[in-house]
Design an enzyme around this catalytic site. Structure first.
Site, mmCIF file in Angstrom:
data_model
loop_
_atom_site.group_PDB
_atom_site.id
_atom_site.type_symbol
_atom_site.label_atom_id
_atom_site.label_comp_id
_atom_site.label_asym_id
_atom_site.label_seq_id
_atom_site.Cartn_x
_atom_site.Cartn_y
_atom_site.Cartn_z
ATOM 1 N N GLY A 11 50.143 17.172 -39.826
ATOM 2 C CA GLY A 11 50.542 18.105 -40.778
ATOM 3 C C GLY A 11 50.786 19.292 -40.070
ATOM 4 O O GLY A 11 50.463 20.513 -40.636
ATOM 5 N N ALA A 17 47.778 24.101 -41.776
ATOM 6 C CA ALA A 17 47.709 24.196 -40.208
ATOM 7 C C ALA A 17 48.104 25.514 -39.620
ATOM 8 O O ALA A 17 47.544 25.813 -38.456
ATOM 9 C CB ALA A 17 48.602 23.130 -39.449
ATOM 10 N N ASN A 105 51.004 9.349 -50.608
ATOM 11 C CA ASN A 105 50.159 9.717 -49.382
ATOM 12 C C ASN A 105 49.371 8.388 -48.956
ATOM 13 O O ASN A 105 48.787 8.447 -47.789
ATOM 14 C CB ASN A 105 49.071 10.962 -49.662
ATOM 15 C CG ASN A 105 49.962 12.204 -49.825
ATOM 16 O OD1 ASN A 105 50.960 12.400 -49.346
ATOM 17 N ND2 ASN A 105 49.313 13.170 -50.646
ATOM 18 N N GLN A 112 47.494 6.087 -40.544
ATOM 19 C CA GLN A 112 46.843 6.525 -39.252
ATOM 20 C C GLN A 112 45.410 5.867 -39.243
ATOM 21 O O GLN A 112 44.747 6.045 -38.154
ATOM 22 C CB GLN A 112 46.625 8.109 -39.971
ATOM 23 C CG GLN A 112 48.061 8.659 -40.000
ATOM 24 C CD GLN A 112 48.049 10.114 -40.253
ATOM 25 O OE1 GLN A 112 47.003 10.748 -40.724
ATOM 26 N NE2 GLN A 112 49.375 10.896 -40.114
ATOM 27 N N ASN A 131 45.446 15.141 -49.577
ATOM 28 C CA ASN A 131 44.706 14.963 -51.108
ATOM 29 C C ASN A 131 45.495 13.662 -51.478
ATOM 30 O O ASN A 131 46.742 13.179 -51.160
ATOM 31 C CB ASN A 131 45.196 15.819 -52.251
ATOM 32 C CG ASN A 131 44.037 16.816 -52.205
ATOM 33 O OD1 ASN A 131 42.675 16.415 -51.881
ATOM 34 N ND2 ASN A 131 44.355 18.185 -52.276
ATOM 35 N N ASP A 159 35.289 23.489 -52.040
ATOM 36 C CA ASP A 159 34.623 23.680 -53.149
ATOM 37 C C ASP A 159 33.195 24.179 -53.082
ATOM 38 O O ASP A 159 32.930 25.030 -54.105
ATOM 39 C CB ASP A 159 34.443 22.110 -53.902
ATOM 40 C CG ASP A 159 35.869 21.400 -53.669
ATOM 41 O OD1 ASP A 159 36.736 21.780 -54.467
ATOM 42 O OD2 ASP A 159 35.862 20.395 -52.825
ATOM 43 N N HIS A 187 36.773 15.502 -54.558
ATOM 44 C CA HIS A 187 37.739 16.688 -54.427
ATOM 45 C C HIS A 187 38.559 16.814 -55.515
ATOM 46 O O HIS A 187 39.796 16.679 -55.210
ATOM 47 C CB HIS A 187 38.386 16.907 -53.149
ATOM 48 C CG HIS A 187 38.962 18.110 -52.789
ATOM 49 N ND1 HIS A 187 38.649 19.413 -53.076
ATOM 50 C CD2 HIS A 187 40.456 18.147 -52.697
ATOM 51 C CE1 HIS A 187 39.469 20.208 -52.982
ATOM 52 N NE2 HIS A 187 40.698 19.541 -52.611
HETATM 53 N N1 LIG Z 1 40.623 18.915 -49.421
HETATM 54 C C1 LIG Z 1 40.876 19.989 -49.749
HETATM 55 O O1 LIG Z 1 40.062 20.902 -49.824
HETATM 56 C C2 LIG Z 1 42.503 20.609 -49.634
HETATM 57 C C3 LIG Z 1 42.647 21.851 -49.739
HETATM 58 C C4 LIG Z 1 44.090 22.314 -49.590
HETATM 59 C C5 LIG Z 1 44.977 21.256 -49.616
HETATM 60 N N2 LIG Z 1 44.768 20.058 -49.457
HETATM 61 C C6 LIG Z 1 45.733 18.983 -49.122
HETATM 62 O O2 LIG Z 1 46.202 19.084 -47.955
HETATM 63 C C7 LIG Z 1 47.528 18.614 -47.521
HETATM 64 C C8 LIG Z 1 48.504 19.570 -46.909
HETATM 65 O O3 LIG Z 1 48.469 20.775 -47.509
HETATM 66 P P1 LIG Z 1 49.681 21.771 -47.074
HETATM 67 O O4 LIG Z 1 49.625 22.877 -47.955
HETATM 68 O O5 LIG Z 1 49.364 22.157 -45.611
HETATM 69 O O6 LIG Z 1 50.970 20.959 -47.125
HETATM 70 P P2 LIG Z 1 52.394 21.462 -46.362
HETATM 71 O O7 LIG Z 1 53.439 20.483 -47.199
HETATM 72 O O8 LIG Z 1 52.636 22.661 -46.128
HETATM 73 O O9 LIG Z 1 52.222 20.531 -44.951
HETATM 74 C C9 LIG Z 1 52.210 19.318 -44.847
HETATM 75 C C10 LIG Z 1 52.516 18.868 -43.640
HETATM 76 O O10 LIG Z 1 52.330 17.485 -43.333
HETATM 77 C C11 LIG Z 1 53.419 16.936 -42.864
HETATM 78 N N3 LIG Z 1 53.486 15.440 -42.906
HETATM 79 C C12 LIG Z 1 53.817 14.565 -44.070
HETATM 80 N N4 LIG Z 1 53.636 13.331 -43.706
HETATM 81 C C13 LIG Z 1 53.139 13.413 -42.273
HETATM 82 C C14 LIG Z 1 52.606 12.250 -41.649
HETATM 83 N N5 LIG Z 1 52.970 11.176 -41.951
HETATM 84 N N6 LIG Z 1 52.256 12.404 -40.309
HETATM 85 C C15 LIG Z 1 51.947 13.967 -40.002
HETATM 86 N N7 LIG Z 1 52.483 14.948 -40.672
HETATM 87 C C16 LIG Z 1 52.904 14.651 -42.029
HETATM 88 C C17 LIG Z 1 54.608 17.541 -43.363
HETATM 89 O O11 LIG Z 1 55.794 17.297 -42.713
HETATM 90 C C18 LIG Z 1 54.248 18.918 -43.364
HETATM 91 O O12 LIG Z 1 54.494 19.739 -42.491
HETATM 92 C C19 LIG Z 1 48.142 18.384 -49.043
HETATM 93 O O13 LIG Z 1 47.872 16.947 -49.475
HETATM 94 C C20 LIG Z 1 46.811 19.294 -49.847
HETATM 95 O O14 LIG Z 1 46.850 18.821 -51.288
HETATM 96 C C21 LIG Z 1 43.448 19.752 -49.427
HETATM 97 O O1 LIG Z 2 46.018 19.526 -56.174
HETATM 98 C C1 LIG Z 2 45.070 20.254 -56.288
HETATM 99 O O2 LIG Z 2 44.591 20.436 -57.562
HETATM 100 C C2 LIG Z 2 44.079 20.902 -55.406
HETATM 101 C C3 LIG Z 2 44.589 21.583 -54.228
HETATM 102 C C4 LIG Z 2 43.862 21.706 -53.140
HETATM 103 O O3 LIG Z 2 43.012 20.613 -52.756
HETATM 104 C C5 LIG Z 2 42.633 22.652 -53.317
HETATM 105 O O4 LIG Z 2 41.512 22.270 -53.874
HETATM 106 O O5 LIG Z 2 43.118 24.086 -53.153
#
Ligand SMILES: NC(=O)c1ccc[n+]([C@@H]2O[C@H](COP(=O)([O-])OP(=O)(O)OC[C@H]3O[C@@H](n4cnc5c(N)ncnc54)[C@H](O)[C@@H]3O)[C@@H](O)[C@H]2O)c1
Ligand SMILES: O=C(O)CC[C@H](O)C(=O)O
Length: 335
Positions: A11, A17, A105, A112, A131, A159, A187
Site C-alpha cells: 500500500g 505509507a 480485503n 500475501q 483492516n 489504540d 482493532h
Molecule cells: N490497524 C490500524 O490501526 C489502522 C489504522 C488506520 C488505517 N488502517 C487501515 O490501513 C489500510 C490502509 O489505509 P490508507 O489510509 O493508507 O489507505 P489508502 O487507500 O490511502 O492506501 C491503500 C493503498 O493500498 C493499495 N493496495 C490495494 N490493494 C493492494 C494490494 N493487493 N497490494 C498492495 N497494495 C494494495 C492501494 O492501491 C492504495 O495505494 C486500510 O485498510 C485502513 O482501514 C488500519
Molecule cells: O475503519 C475504522 O473504523 C477505523 C480506521 C482506522 O483503523 C483507525 O482506527 O483509525
C-alpha cells in the site's frame, strides 16, 4: 543484530505509507546503524504515483536508505524480506461497514500470506495494518503455515497510544508519564481499553491510574467509548481514515518489536492466541499486553481480570470469532 534489513511496505502509494516511509528510511525505527532496503508494493494502477514516492525518498538523501524497489510484482516484493508491513488494503469510508472491508480485503491477505510462505525468510516479522487488521492477519498466518504464528502481529498500538493520550490529557501530564495501558481484543469498536493496571508518574512515584483519575464513571464510560470510536471520529471529520497517527503507531510497534520494550513497561499487540492466556479462544489474533526482549515477545501474565473486564474481553473475542467464520469461507473458496 543484523546491520542490513529488507523491509516491505505494501500500500506504498497510499496515505499511511506517505507518513510512514520517511521514518523507516531515516533510521527512526530500526536504528541509525542499520541500512534499510525498502521494497514498496502497490497495485499496477498506482505505479505512477508510487514512482513519485520513490523520487521523494531519493530526494530526502538519507544515509541509511540503501536501496528502493518499487513494484507491483508480489514475488519480487516478498522475496527474502525481514519485515513485512502490510498496509495495502481498502480503508473504510463513511457509510461503510466493517464486513464490507472483510469482503474487499480478505483476498489481498490470502495472496500475501501465500507469498510470505513461498518467498519470505522464515524469520520474517509481519505487521498487518490493513483492516480488519486482526482477521486479515489470521488469514495471512493461515496461508503461511511454515512461518511461526508468533511472527504474525496486527496493529493495535494506535489504540494503545490513543488510550495513553486520553489519560495524559485528562491528568494534564506528559504521555510519557502514563504506562502500561492495555488494549484487549479486536482493532474495532468492541476493543477493550483497560487502565486498571496502568500507572502514572507523580513525582518519583508510579501511582495506579484509577487512584489518580478518581472518576470510575469516566474510566468505565466515556474513556472507553472515546478510544473505541476514535477511528470513526477521524473518518467523520477528515472523510479519510487516520494516517499520521497510524504511521506513528506502526513505527512504535516495529521499534519495540525490534529493540524490545523499555524495562518495566509493556505494550499492546495483536498476537496469535494459542488458547492458554486470559481465556482467549485459540486461533484468533487478539490484542494483549506483551513485553519484548531479544528472544521475542511474552504475554504479561497474572493480571487480575474482574467480572466487568471479562464481559468486555469475551465480547471482543466473539466479534473476532464471527469475523473468523466469514474469513474461513473466503479461504475455502478456490482462487
Ligand atoms: N490497524 C490500524 O490501526 C489502522 C489504522 C488506520 C488505517 N488502517 C487501515 O490501513 C489500510 C490502509 O489505509 P490508507 O489510509 O493508507 O489507505 P489508502 O487507500 O490511502 O492506501 C491503500 C493503498 O493500498 C493499495 N493496495 C490495494 N490493494 C493492494 C494490494 N493487493 N497490494 C498492495 N497494495 C494494495 C492501494 O492501491 C492504495 O495505494 C486500510 O485498510 C485502513 O482501514 C488500519
Ligand atoms: O475503519 C475504522 O473504523 C477505523 C480506521 C482506522 O483503523 C483507525 O482506527 O483509525
Amino acid at each position: 543484530m543484523t546491520d542490513q534489513l529488507k523491509v516491505l511496505v505494501t500500500g506504498a502509494a497510499g496515505q499511511i505509507a506517505y507518513s510512514l516511509l520517511y521514518s523507516i528510511a531515516n533510521g527512526d525505527v530500526f536504528g541509525k546503524n542499520v541500512s534499510v532496503s525498502l521494497i514498496l508494493l502497490d497495485i499496477e494502477m498506482m505505479q505512477e504515483a508510487l514512482g513519485g514516492v520513490v523520487l521523494e525518498l531519493q530526494d530526502c538523501a538519507l544515509p541509511n536508505l540503501k536501496k528502493i524497489t518499487a513494484t507491483c510484482n508480489v514475488q519480487e516484493a516478498f522475496t527474502d524480506i525481514d519485515y513485512a508491513v502490510l498496509v495495502g488494503a481498502m480503508p473504510r469510508r463513511q457509510g461503510m461497514e466493517r464486513k464490507d472491508l472483510l469482503k474487499a480485503n480478505a483476498k489481498i491477505f490470502k495472496e500475501q500470506g501465500k507469498a510470505l510462505e513461498n518467498y519470505a525468510k522464515k524469520s520474517v516479522k509481519v505487521l498487518v495494518v490493513g483492516n480488519p487488521a486482526n482477521t486479515n492477519c489470521l488469514i495471512a498466518a493461515t496461508c503461511a503455515p511454515s512461518i511461526s504464528k508468533e511472527n504474525f502481529t496486527c496493529l493495535t498500538r494506535l489504540d494503545h497510544n490513543r488510550a495513553k493520550a486520553q489519560i495524559a490529557t485528562r491528568l494534564e501530564v506528559a504521555t510519557s508519564a502514563v504506562r502500561n495501558v492495555i488494549i484487549w481484543g479486536n482493532h474495532s469498536s468492541t476493543q477493550y481499553p483497560d487502565v486498571r493496571h496502568a500507572t502514572v508518574s507523580v513525582g518519583d512515584e508510579a501511582k495506579p491510574v484509577p487512584l489518580v483519575v478518581k472518576d470510575d464513571a469516566w474510566l468505565n464510560g466515556d474513556f472507553i467509548t472515546t478510544v473505541q470510536k476514535r477511528g470513526a471520529a477521524i473518518i467523520a471529520a477528515r472523510k479519510l481514515s487516520s494516517a499520521m497517527s497510524a504511521a506513528k503507531a506502526i513505527c512504535d510497534h516495529l521499534r519495540d518489536w525490534h529493540f524490545g520494550t523499555p524495562k518495566g513497561e509493556w505494550t499492546s499487540m495483536g498476537i496469535y492466541s494459542n488458547g492458554s492466556n486470559y481465556g482467549v479462544p485459540e486461533n484468533l489474533i487478539y490484542s494483549m499486553p506483551v513485553k519484548i526482549d531479544e528472544n521475542g515477545y511474552t504475554i504479561v501474565d497474572g493480571l487480575e481480570i474482574d467480572d466487568r473486564s471479562r464481559v468486555r474481553m469475551d465480547a471482543t473475542a466473539n466479534e473476532l470469532l464471527e469475523e473468523r467464520n466469514e474469513a474461513m469461507k473466503f479461504l475455502s473458496q478456490s482462487d
